[in-house]
Design a protein around this motif. Structure first.
Motif, mmCIF file in Angstrom:
data_model
loop_
_atom_site.group_PDB
_atom_site.id
_atom_site.type_symbol
_atom_site.label_atom_id
_atom_site.label_comp_id
_atom_site.label_asym_id
_atom_site.label_seq_id
_atom_site.Cartn_x
_atom_site.Cartn_y
_atom_site.Cartn_z
ATOM 1 N N PRO A 464 0.787 -1.243 0.000
ATOM 2 C CA PRO A 464 0.000 0.000 0.000
ATOM 3 C C PRO A 464 0.813 1.284 0.000
ATOM 4 C CG PRO A 464 0.104 -0.881 2.212
ATOM 5 C CD PRO A 464 0.805 -1.878 1.336
ATOM 6 N N ILE A 465 2.137 1.204 0.099
ATOM 7 C CA ILE A 465 2.956 2.414 0.111
ATOM 8 C C ILE A 465 3.557 2.621 -1.270
ATOM 9 C CG2 ILE A 465 5.022 3.493 1.074
ATOM 10 C CD1 ILE A 465 4.396 2.169 3.714
ATOM 11 N N ASP A 466 3.245 3.767 -1.877
ATOM 12 C CA ASP A 466 3.682 4.082 -3.235
ATOM 13 C C ASP A 466 5.099 4.639 -3.175
ATOM 14 O OD1 ASP A 466 4.085 4.906 -5.806
ATOM 15 O OD2 ASP A 466 2.249 6.096 -5.962
ATOM 16 N N LEU A 467 6.064 3.900 -3.719
ATOM 17 C CA LEU A 467 7.459 4.357 -3.663
ATOM 18 C C LEU A 467 7.691 5.641 -4.445
ATOM 19 C CD1 LEU A 467 9.411 0.966 -3.990
ATOM 20 C CD2 LEU A 467 9.059 2.368 -1.951
ATOM 21 N N ASN A 468 6.852 5.914 -5.430
ATOM 22 C CA ASN A 468 7.007 7.146 -6.202
ATOM 23 C C ASN A 468 6.730 8.377 -5.362
ATOM 24 O OD1 ASN A 468 7.653 5.863 -8.660
ATOM 25 N ND2 ASN A 468 5.485 5.426 -9.017
#
Length: 472
Positions: A464-468
């Protein structure tokens, strides 16, 4: 001997002597089907009268914050039986059989000297009762149905037979053994067939704020309440049987719902109505009467709790935590977060969210985050999309005649990928606070907790964590 069976024996050996000295309680686990927590009079629901189930609460402890591991029967029951989440035990597909290498708490009780049984509605853990010939052949080839080997007594059937089947079970219990019996009820699962005598007047019902007030919806909700009131009468028969046999005092009685109601924003969703269920325990010899607990609990916690009460060490693979101390007013440090997941439903092709959705949730003491992995799928309610009230709501929405708040809550397309709720101020989850700068810290804590859980248990959906968007 298989390693997991040897490990199970080593775990339960310390409980054997305790079992032999006659101190173990009998255990009766009553599980209703599709039953959200508010829908009992002991939980304050003004629309219903459930004196028999209320009596369990009056003589025991009622929990207000019990959440199942899934809003669907199969993965939820798998979690209850194993003390482990559905992702961890490979039970995210609705019709999957519980793998033979996964230990259930009735098996541990049995190894410690209990006589164990399962009866009533399908317990859902040996695969679906409706299988294609191809699926049935696979089950036969690999011997995937295992519960006839896991317990001493196994007999499924309709609700109205539960009393007589329970009598047969009790007659078969050896004199020297305590018993564990899991009684499954179909009520209040659809279809709603309760006689008119159990139904409240639709016009008298108090509706929650996330329900559009239509005549068809009121009729459907009244029929749901009728199922619960019929269930209450049936539960009363079981309690009378225990009393008549002199078993009431030393029997731990557990009443629980397997997942939320097949009503709007309930079953099949990770909202409160899909996950929050009634949990009531009574044991005259060991529970402080008339207690209410607001401790945050997960369905994973049931198995280790029952085992601890019975003097049997929980399996080391169980991620749930025993809440035994709460039963007599002791101290209990609740877990910081609990988690839930949604996957495939029944044996249907993935043509709507009724049949298939992927979502995850994490909840703390106040805030809750839902991660909708497939937000472009529009919401279709589970097990009720053919009902008159739903067809009416769809027509009202298509005609632009539905209130804007209900269009947003029920028919948003796309759905938000993330939803954040303040359950203290917004218990019906009406206002999505995701992206609110004032809650940035709480939001990130929940995302991090869900991320950790998904990595730990090797979840198959994207994290659920967007690296972008992560700062370098």
């Amino acid at each position: 001997m298989k390693p997991h069976l040897l490990a199970m024996l080593l775990v339960v050996l310390p409980g054997l002597s305790f079992c032999q000295n006659g101190q173990h309680p009998n255990i009766l686990f009553i599980l209703s089907d599709d039953h959200s927590a508010p829908h009992l009079s002991c939980y304050g629901d003004p629309n219903i009268h459930t004196p028999n189930i209320d009596a369990i609460a009056h003589h025991g402890v009622r929990f207000t914050q019990m959440y199942t591991g899934s809003p669907q029967c199969v993965p939820s029951r798998a979690t209850l039986m194993t003390g482990r989440n559905a992702v961890d035990i490979r039970m995210t597909r609705f019709s999957a059989p519980l793998p033979a290498d996964i230990v259930t708490f009735p098996e541990l009780l049995r190894s410690a000297g209990y006589y164990t049984g399962i009866q009533g509605r399908s317990y859902h853990l040996d695969g679906s009762g409706r299988q294609s010939p191809e699926a049935a052949a696979v089950f036969d080839e690999f011997q995937l149905r295992t519960f006839h080997r896991r317990v001493d007594f196994l007999q499924t059937g309709p609700d109205e037979e539960n009393l007589n089947v329970m009598r047969s079970f009790l007659e078969s219990v050896p004199d020297s053994k305590p018993f564990f019996l899991w009684v499954n009820y179909s009520n209040p699962h659809r279809p709603y067939t309760a006689p008119a005598e159990f139904l409240p007047a639709p016009g008298s019902l108090v509706l929650p704020p996330d329900y559009p007030d239509t005549e068809n919806l009121r009729k459907d909700l009244a029929a749901y309440y009728g199922e619960i009131q019929q269930l209450d009468e049936q539960v009363g028969l079981l309690l009378n049987e225990l009393r008549d046999r002199g078993l009431m005092e030393n029997t731990l009685i557990i009443f629980m719902g397997d997942n939320g109601a097949a009503l709007l924003r309930g079953k099949g969703t990770l909202y409160q109505a899909g996950l929050r269920v009634p949990l009531i325990l009574r044991w005259d010899k060991g529970i402080k009467q008339g207690t209410v607990s607001d401790a945050l609990l997960s369905g994973e916690d049931l198995a280790p709790t029952v085992l601890t009460i019975a003097g049997v060490p929980p399996d080391k693979q169980m991620s749930g935590r025993s809440f035994k101390e709460l039963l007599h007013g002791g101290d209990y440090a609740a877990t910081d977060y609990i988690f839930a997941q949604r996957g495939a439903h029944a044996d249907m092709l993935p043509t709507s969210t009724n049949a298939f959705d992927l979502s995850r949730s994490v909840m703390g003491k106040r805030y809750k985050l839902i991660y909708n992995v497939l937000p472009t799928l529009s919401y279709t309610p589970t097990d009720m999309n053919g009902q008159a009230f739903w067809r009416e709501l769809v027509a009202l929405n298509n005609d632009g005649a539905l209130d804007a708040s209900f269009r947003r809550l029920i028919f948003a397309r796309p759905r938000p990928m993330f939803e954040l709720f303040d359950l203290e101020k917004d218990p019906y989850e009406l206002n999505n606070l995701y992206g609110n700068n004032e809650l940035a810290s709480q939001q990130q804590q929940l995302l991090a907790a869900l991320n950790k859980w998904m990595i730990r248990y090797q979840d198959f959906v994207p994290l659920p964590i967007d690296l972008n968007n992560v700062k370098k």
